[in-house]
Design a protein around this motif. Structure first.
Motif, short mmCIF file in Angstrom:
data_model
loop_
_atom_site.label_atom_id
_atom_site.label_comp_id
_atom_site.label_asym_id
_atom_site.label_seq_id
_atom_site.Cartn_x
_atom_site.Cartn_y
_atom_site.Cartn_z
N ARG A 191 30.24 -23.41 -2.43
CA ARG A 191 30.37 -24.10 -3.93
C ARG A 191 31.28 -23.38 -4.75
O ARG A 191 32.14 -23.90 -5.33
CB ARG A 191 29.15 -24.32 -4.53
CG ARG A 191 27.90 -24.52 -3.61
CD ARG A 191 27.65 -25.86 -3.09
NE ARG A 191 26.50 -26.09 -2.56
CZ ARG A 191 26.15 -26.43 -1.10
NH1 ARG A 191 27.30 -26.94 -0.58
NH2 ARG A 191 25.03 -26.64 -0.77
N ARG A 192 31.29 -22.04 -4.74
CA ARG A 192 31.67 -21.34 -5.64
C ARG A 192 33.36 -21.28 -5.69
O ARG A 192 34.03 -21.80 -6.55
CB ARG A 192 31.38 -19.91 -5.52
CG ARG A 192 32.11 -18.84 -6.56
CD ARG A 192 31.49 -17.37 -6.20
NE ARG A 192 31.95 -16.53 -7.39
CZ ARG A 192 32.14 -15.08 -7.16
NH1 ARG A 192 31.88 -14.93 -5.96
NH2 ARG A 192 32.20 -14.22 -8.25
N PHE B 59 24.84 -27.85 -6.09
CA PHE B 59 24.63 -26.50 -6.99
C PHE B 59 23.69 -26.49 -8.02
O PHE B 59 22.97 -25.49 -8.33
CB PHE B 59 26.22 -26.37 -7.67
CG PHE B 59 26.11 -25.29 -8.70
CD1 PHE B 59 26.22 -23.78 -8.28
CD2 PHE B 59 26.28 -25.55 -9.98
CE1 PHE B 59 26.09 -22.84 -9.37
CE2 PHE B 59 26.39 -24.51 -11.14
CZ PHE B 59 26.30 -23.23 -10.68
N PHE C 107 31.03 -20.70 -12.48
CA PHE C 107 31.02 -20.46 -11.06
C PHE C 107 31.14 -18.70 -10.62
O PHE C 107 30.61 -18.25 -9.72
CB PHE C 107 31.81 -21.16 -10.15
CG PHE C 107 31.26 -22.48 -9.99
CD1 PHE C 107 30.36 -22.61 -9.01
CD2 PHE C 107 31.68 -23.66 -10.75
CE1 PHE C 107 29.71 -23.81 -8.67
CE2 PHE C 107 30.98 -24.59 -10.46
CZ PHE C 107 30.06 -24.96 -9.56
N GLU D 58 27.74 -17.48 -5.22
CA GLU D 58 27.56 -18.48 -4.09
C GLU D 58 26.29 -18.86 -4.37
O GLU D 58 25.44 -18.13 -4.07
CB GLU D 58 28.24 -18.15 -2.94
CG GLU D 58 28.07 -19.08 -1.92
CD GLU D 58 28.84 -20.35 -2.34
OE1 GLU D 58 27.97 -21.42 -2.13
OE2 GLU D 58 29.90 -20.17 -2.54
#
Length: 447
Positions: free
Chosen positions: A310-311, A361, A422, A427
């Motif tokens: 996601r990050r 997330f 983020f 993560e």
């Protein structure tokens, strides 16, 4: 203390029903929500806000549209409480029923000519109910999928109900467009616009039937079996005491996503009409085409977030969106429909990728006992900040400077919020949902 194993997931066929029910429900609720916005721009100024100045009527109609956004965080907290205490499945049925009831009622509200000032008052109250219902819908639909999904593909499956937004918008716009072709302009204003609102009752019944057949989230079922779902402080109290950081991170992460959508849709529609004096159809066609790409991009973004995390993906997309804001927005000044469509399609595609990459997330930030409340609150606060304010700020900058450059700067600042969020969150894609926030209990005590 050894963390408990993840609960057993639903069989593939049952999981397919869960995804379908979540997608159908979010599509129906967004259809209802966006149907109001389209009708507000087309007829509500004539039916509910008659005034000597037609622009004043439009503005008053759009104010009631904005009320729905302001009510969404309230719905997130209210339905989050119910979802964390009573279960995701039952709460989703309630939110869908509430949205459907409010939408049908809007279609039945008498005109200003019939009941006077009571008409806009009733309309505004029903819009508030719509906002509350939608604020509760998103969190439950996403949780029902993510808490059933295999962790390795959580991002991809979570992106499916997220596509309900553009699908609902396309459905609402399409129904009104077809109706506008089928009846005369006078008939549309007098009674035709009401039909899509009343027909929503059928869609709601279909959505409720689909949701009735699905299983409750295994993580919530585990909480209920242990008695933790009914004990301790209210979920919102736990979130505000122990998870303020996560709420801020969720809000900041989503501000960039929300701002991107409204800059490349609502703001550009206004810019094309007011600044460039182009026919409304040019912008509307561009947004409709872009929405199709947006849906596919959401699914792709979810899948890519499972593969690359996601990050990094969200940070990269935020940078690309900021660059496209500076490069793409000035391109529309030429007034060429093909170029305008290209700018919107690229913008909404990048938005779709980011939305798909973000959705899981939010669920990975909060423990199961307060996940509905925490995820909904963070997401819906961003809807107010990046959603309802972005078009207003964009139009204000346009009128002040007469250029898209300041809007590009504004968009870049919003994307910077996403990057910072983020970087701070790290993560989350590798987390097991049953492990998140394990030291914090709903009683407010730390272990």
């Amino acid at each position: 203390m050894t963390a408990p194993a993840e609960p057993a997931r639903a069989p593939r066929r049952e999981f397919g029903k869960i995804v379908a029910a979540s997608l159908a429900g979010t599509t129906i609720e967004f259809y209802d929500f966006f149907l109001y916005g389209s009708a507000a721009a087309l007829v509500f100024n004539k039916v509910f806000f008659p005034a000597g100045d037609p622009v004043t009527g439009v503005l008053l109609a759009l104010v009631t549209y904005a009320v729905g956004f302001l009510a969404r965080p309230v719905g997130g907290v209210l339905f989050g409480h119910l979802g964390d205490r009573l279960g995701r499945r039952r709460t989703l049925a309630l939110s869908l029923t509430l949205m459907g009831g409010a939408t049908v009622a809007i279609g039945l509200v008498p005109s200003y000519e019939t009941i006077g000032v009571a008409a806009p008052v009733l309309l505004t109250l029903l819009r508030l109910v719509q906002g509350v219902a939608l604020g509760g819908e998103w969190g439950g639909a996403i949780l029902l999928v993510t808490e059933h999904a295999d962790a390795r593909r959580r991002g991809f499956w979570a992106s499916w109900p997220q596509t309900g937004g553009p699908l609902g918008n396309l459905l609402a716009t399409g129904v009104l467009a077809l109706l506008g072709l089928a009846v005369t302009d006078q008939a549309f204003v007098e009674w035709g616009w009401r039909l899509p609102f009343v027909v929503s009752a059928v869609l709601v019944l279909v959505g409720l039937w689909l949701r009735r057949a699905v299983q409750e989230s295994p993580l919530f079922a585990e909480l209920r079996a242990s008695g933790a779902a009914e004990q301790g402080k209210a979920p919102i109290g736990v979130v505000l005491r122990h998870h303020r950081r996560e709420v801020v991170l969720a809000t900041m992460a989503n501000v960039g996503e929300k701002t991107t959508y409204y800059v490349f849709s609502i703001f550009l529609l206004s810019y094309l009409a007011e600044q460039l004096h182009l026919p409304k159809g040019v912008g509307l066609t561009a947004v409709a085409v872009g929405s199709v790409f947006q849906v596919a991009a959401m699914l792709a973004g979810g899948a890519l977030s499972d593969r690359f995390g996601r990050r990094g993906l969200n940070i990269g997309l935020a940078v690309l969106i900021a660059v496209w804001g500076f490069a793409g927005l000035p391109m529309v000044d030429g007034g060429r429909p093909a170029t305008i469509t290209l700018v919107v399609v690229v913008g909404l595609t990048l938005h779709g990728l980011m939305t798909g990459a973000q959705v899981a997330f939010f669920t990975e930030l909060f423990p199961s006992a307060v996940r509905y409340t925490g995820a909904s609150l963070g997401y819906q606060l961003a809807t107010v900040l990046g959603g309802s304010l972005a078009p207003i700020i964009g139009v204000g900058l346009m009128k002040r400077f007469g250029s898209t450059l300041p809007v590009g700067v504004f968009l870049a600042v919003a994307e910077l919020c996403t990057v910072i969020a983020f970087l701070r969150a790290g993560e989350t894609g590798h987390r097991r949902l049953s492990d998140v926030g394990a030291p914090v209990q709903t009683s407010g005590q730390r272990t």
